[in-house]
Design an enzyme around this catalytic site. Structure first.
Site, mmCIF file in Angstrom:
data_model
loop_
_atom_site.group_PDB
_atom_site.id
_atom_site.type_symbol
_atom_site.label_atom_id
_atom_site.label_comp_id
_atom_site.label_asym_id
_atom_site.label_seq_id
_atom_site.Cartn_x
_atom_site.Cartn_y
_atom_site.Cartn_z
ATOM 1 N N ARG A 141 5.028 -55.967 -20.167
ATOM 2 C CA ARG A 141 4.646 -54.620 -19.764
ATOM 3 C C ARG A 141 4.123 -54.655 -18.330
ATOM 4 N NH1 ARG A 141 5.567 -49.347 -21.044
ATOM 5 N NH2 ARG A 141 3.690 -48.151 -21.439
ATOM 6 N N THR A 194 13.776 -44.760 -21.857
ATOM 7 C CA THR A 194 13.576 -46.135 -22.197
ATOM 8 C C THR A 194 14.900 -46.502 -22.821
ATOM 9 O OG1 THR A 194 11.238 -45.673 -22.493
ATOM 10 C CG2 THR A 194 12.147 -47.438 -23.858
ATOM 11 N N THR A 245 11.971 -50.511 -20.168
ATOM 12 C CA THR A 245 11.949 -49.148 -19.639
ATOM 13 C C THR A 245 11.509 -49.061 -18.183
ATOM 14 O OG1 THR A 245 11.050 -46.931 -20.100
ATOM 15 C CG2 THR A 245 9.530 -48.750 -20.350
ATOM 16 N N ASP A 266 1.943 -43.717 -18.103
ATOM 17 C CA ASP A 266 1.655 -44.041 -19.506
ATOM 18 C C ASP A 266 0.174 -44.349 -19.733
ATOM 19 O OD1 ASP A 266 3.979 -43.557 -20.831
ATOM 20 O OD2 ASP A 266 4.613 -45.639 -21.004
ATOM 21 N N SER A 270 4.590 -46.994 -26.521
ATOM 22 C CA SER A 270 4.993 -46.665 -27.898
ATOM 23 C C SER A 270 6.211 -47.484 -28.312
ATOM 24 C CB SER A 270 5.346 -45.189 -28.014
ATOM 25 O OG SER A 270 4.227 -44.396 -27.747
ATOM 26 N N GLY A 309 9.810 -42.268 -25.822
ATOM 27 C CA GLY A 309 8.380 -42.064 -25.549
ATOM 28 C C GLY A 309 7.605 -42.070 -26.855
#
Ligand code: GLY
Length: 570
Positions: A105, A382, A400, A424, A454, A475
């Site tokens: 991430r 994504t 994403t 986000d 998510s 999302g």
């Protein structure tokens, strides 16, 4: 460098494959659901799916194929495929049965501040967190794919990047999905001359049937292939990224890139009606939220309900509401906030929630205790890839740029499209984000912190045998889309094709209404829900499931007909 002859051969091969594909599509022959005896790839873009299947047929495993598809989609599916974003991979090694989770991430740059997107009046400015350089989180994809390669790859790094390099350097044939999606976003691309030059050569998006070439991106990918991930994080590419973003007001520094780490984490693991479900832990909310919802639904005899009837929709959406409230209040980056893991599996909490649910009337979201504690959401683009190889290894990756085409910014001559993942975070706790999610301080911006996701790459096992691999974009609707395919398979015993095609609905606490796909639900059911006091919100489409599920004849492989993918297997 490839020779001229090889280049010609490459071009010819893609052209030939495209003609084959176009002919099949024109005659309606290319299915969205297939059965393959040995192995397969489900993803949202056919050139990339082909790359994956070629790697599998050459003897690569599911992780090799995933890495090659991941890089290929950065070229052929620029709305979400990326090297300028981040994501998660779940991998099940057939030999040991162990499932590993890789977290790449993005993180907030060191110069980021909790109030960096606030206007003078304290309200968040969505333009700043969604468009352009300030919206960019430090990208994780290249480090993540490299870590996954180090742990499970069997082919060389260079070999896995080669198909992406060829697709960028010699081009791939554009389809109408890509053409239309670029044309629809002309104005946003026009704000960034380097992006516009690449995606609108001669002022137009590349037309369907023509070759789309990305020379800058090819050079960047060649450098990453030759020098490894350090080229991106500490080498020449890093310098170009920092310089390029700075020109547009960005704050990512060389240190931010140098300090970026991908992480291996313990997956979320729980049982549901005899199946073992593995999914992504924080900083994704996917696994824990899915666990809370499924463990609560397990206390109800769901198979006795009419599928997508009023009672079923009321029950499932009320359970979703309860768990999204907890998601939004408590979850964030586990390296920064204490995650109450026990809450999402606690029999007492599950019992308490289950006993509160009444399908005859909805609970008012604003009267739930979480509302006062937050007074405070994620884009729908994504993409997800599911792969199973002939040895039964399985890989699920969701990655994403956040919104379609992320920040719309390509910078520094790198050809890299950068994410807008900073949105986000709860850019202002108590206020909705791009996905309407209202979240708390656990997901507030802090330097070096990962924004809550998510994304829900999921692997399903029964009696120590691989059963399913799935995931989707969408999302905040990702979790409930994965949930519904699991319920359709496990509780309603549908073939995967139907489980994927059935209409979907979604409840995320706030707004206090059920989002449902237009034209896929019985109007009498919707009317009955309204009569009971449930708010309803029509959506055109929810999700783009890419899934593989075991059948007696082999693997059923589905690419959601809602969007652009076609599965391939052998
Ligand atoms: N950007 C969508 C997600 O991470 O959930």
């Amino acid at each position: 460098m490839l020779s001229g002859n090889k280049r010609l051969a490459g071009n010819f091969r893609y052209f030939f494959l495209f003609v084959l594909w176009l002919t099949s599509v024109a005659f309606g022959q290319l299915p969205r659901h297939i059965i393959a005896p040995h192995a397969g790839v489900a993803c949202a873009e056919i050139n990339a799916a082909r790359v994956g299947i070629q790697i599998l047929q050459q003897g690569g495993n599911a992780m090799d194929a995933m890495i090659a598809v991941g890089f290929a989609m950065a070229v052929t599916y620029p709305r979400a495929g990326n090297i300028g974003g981040g994501g998660f991979i779940l991998y099940r090694d057939a030999r040991t049965g162990k499932v590993s989770a890789f977290d790449f991430r993005e993180v907030a740059p060191a110069a980021a501040r909790y109030d960096m997107y606030w206007r003078a009046d304290g309200t968040p400015d969505p333009q700043k967190s969604r468009l352009g350089a300030l919206a960019v989180g430090v990208p994780g994809t290249v480090r993540g794919l490299a870590l996954a390669h180090k742990r499970f790859g069997t082919f060389s790094w260079e070999r896995l990047l080669q198909p992406a390099i060829e697709l960028a350097r010699y081009g791939f044939v554009v389809d109408s999905f890509l053409y239309r999606s670029l044309e629809n976003r002309r104005e946003r691309f026009q704000q960034f001359p380097e992006s516009f030059r690449i995606f609108f050569p001669n002022g137009q998006p590349p037309r369907p049937g023509t070759l789309f070439i990305q020379k800058d991106l090819a050079i960047t990918l060649e450098q990453i292939a030759r020098e490894g991930p350090d080229a991106f994080y500490t080498g020449e590419i890093a310098a170009k990224i920092v310089e390029g973003l700075k020109k547009h007001g960005g704050i990512i520094s060389l240190d931010d890139l140098r300090n970026y780490r991908a992480k291996e984490r313990e997956p979320i693991k729980f049982t549901y009606r005899g199946y073992t479900i593995y999914s992504m832990p924080p900083p994704s909310s996917g696994g824990l939220t899915l666990q809370g919802i499924l463990k609560t639904l397990e206390t109800f005899p769901l198979h006795q309900f009419e599928h997508n009837g009023a009672d079923y929709m009321a029950l499932v959406s009320e359970v979703e509401k309860q768990w999204y409230a907890k998601r939004n209040l408590y979850l964030g980056d586990p390296d920064f906030v204490k995650i109450p893991f026990h809450l999402f599996s606690s029999p007492e909490v599950i019992h308490q929630i289950a006993s509160r649910i009444d399908p005859r009337r909805p609970v008012n979201s604003r009267e739930m205790p979480e509302y006062n504690q937050i007074r405070q959401q994620e884009s729908t683009h994504t993409t997800h890839i599911s792969i199973v190889d002939a040895h039964g290894n399985a890989a699920a990756m969701t990655y994403t740029l956040n919104g379609s085409y992320g920040s719309f910014l390509v910078a520094g001559g790198t050809g890299i499209l950068f994410n807008n993942e900073m949105d986000d975070f709860s850019t202002r706790p108590g206020h909705p984000n791009m996905y309407g999610l209202v979240q708390g301080w656990a997901n507030a911006i802090e330097p070096g912190k990962r924004m809550l996701s998510s994304m829900t790459p999921t692997i399903v096992v029964r009696d120590d045998q691989l059963v399913g691999v799935l995931g989707t974009p969408g999302g905040s609707t990702i979790i409930t889309s994965v949930l519904q395919v699991l319920l359709n398979k496990i509780d309603f015993h549908m073939p995967l094709s139907q489980a994927v095609e059935k209409g979907r609905f979604h409840q995320q606490w706030i707004p206090d209404s059920i989002a449902y796909e237009k034209d896929r639900f019985d109007p009498d059911v919707l009317q009955e829900l309204q009569r009971r006091g449930f708010g309803l919100m029509p959506y055109s489409k929810i999700g783009d499931i890419q899934a593989i599920w075991k059948t007696d004849a082999g693997w059923e492989i589905s690419s959601d007909p809602r969007r652009s993918g076609y599965p391939i297997g052998y």
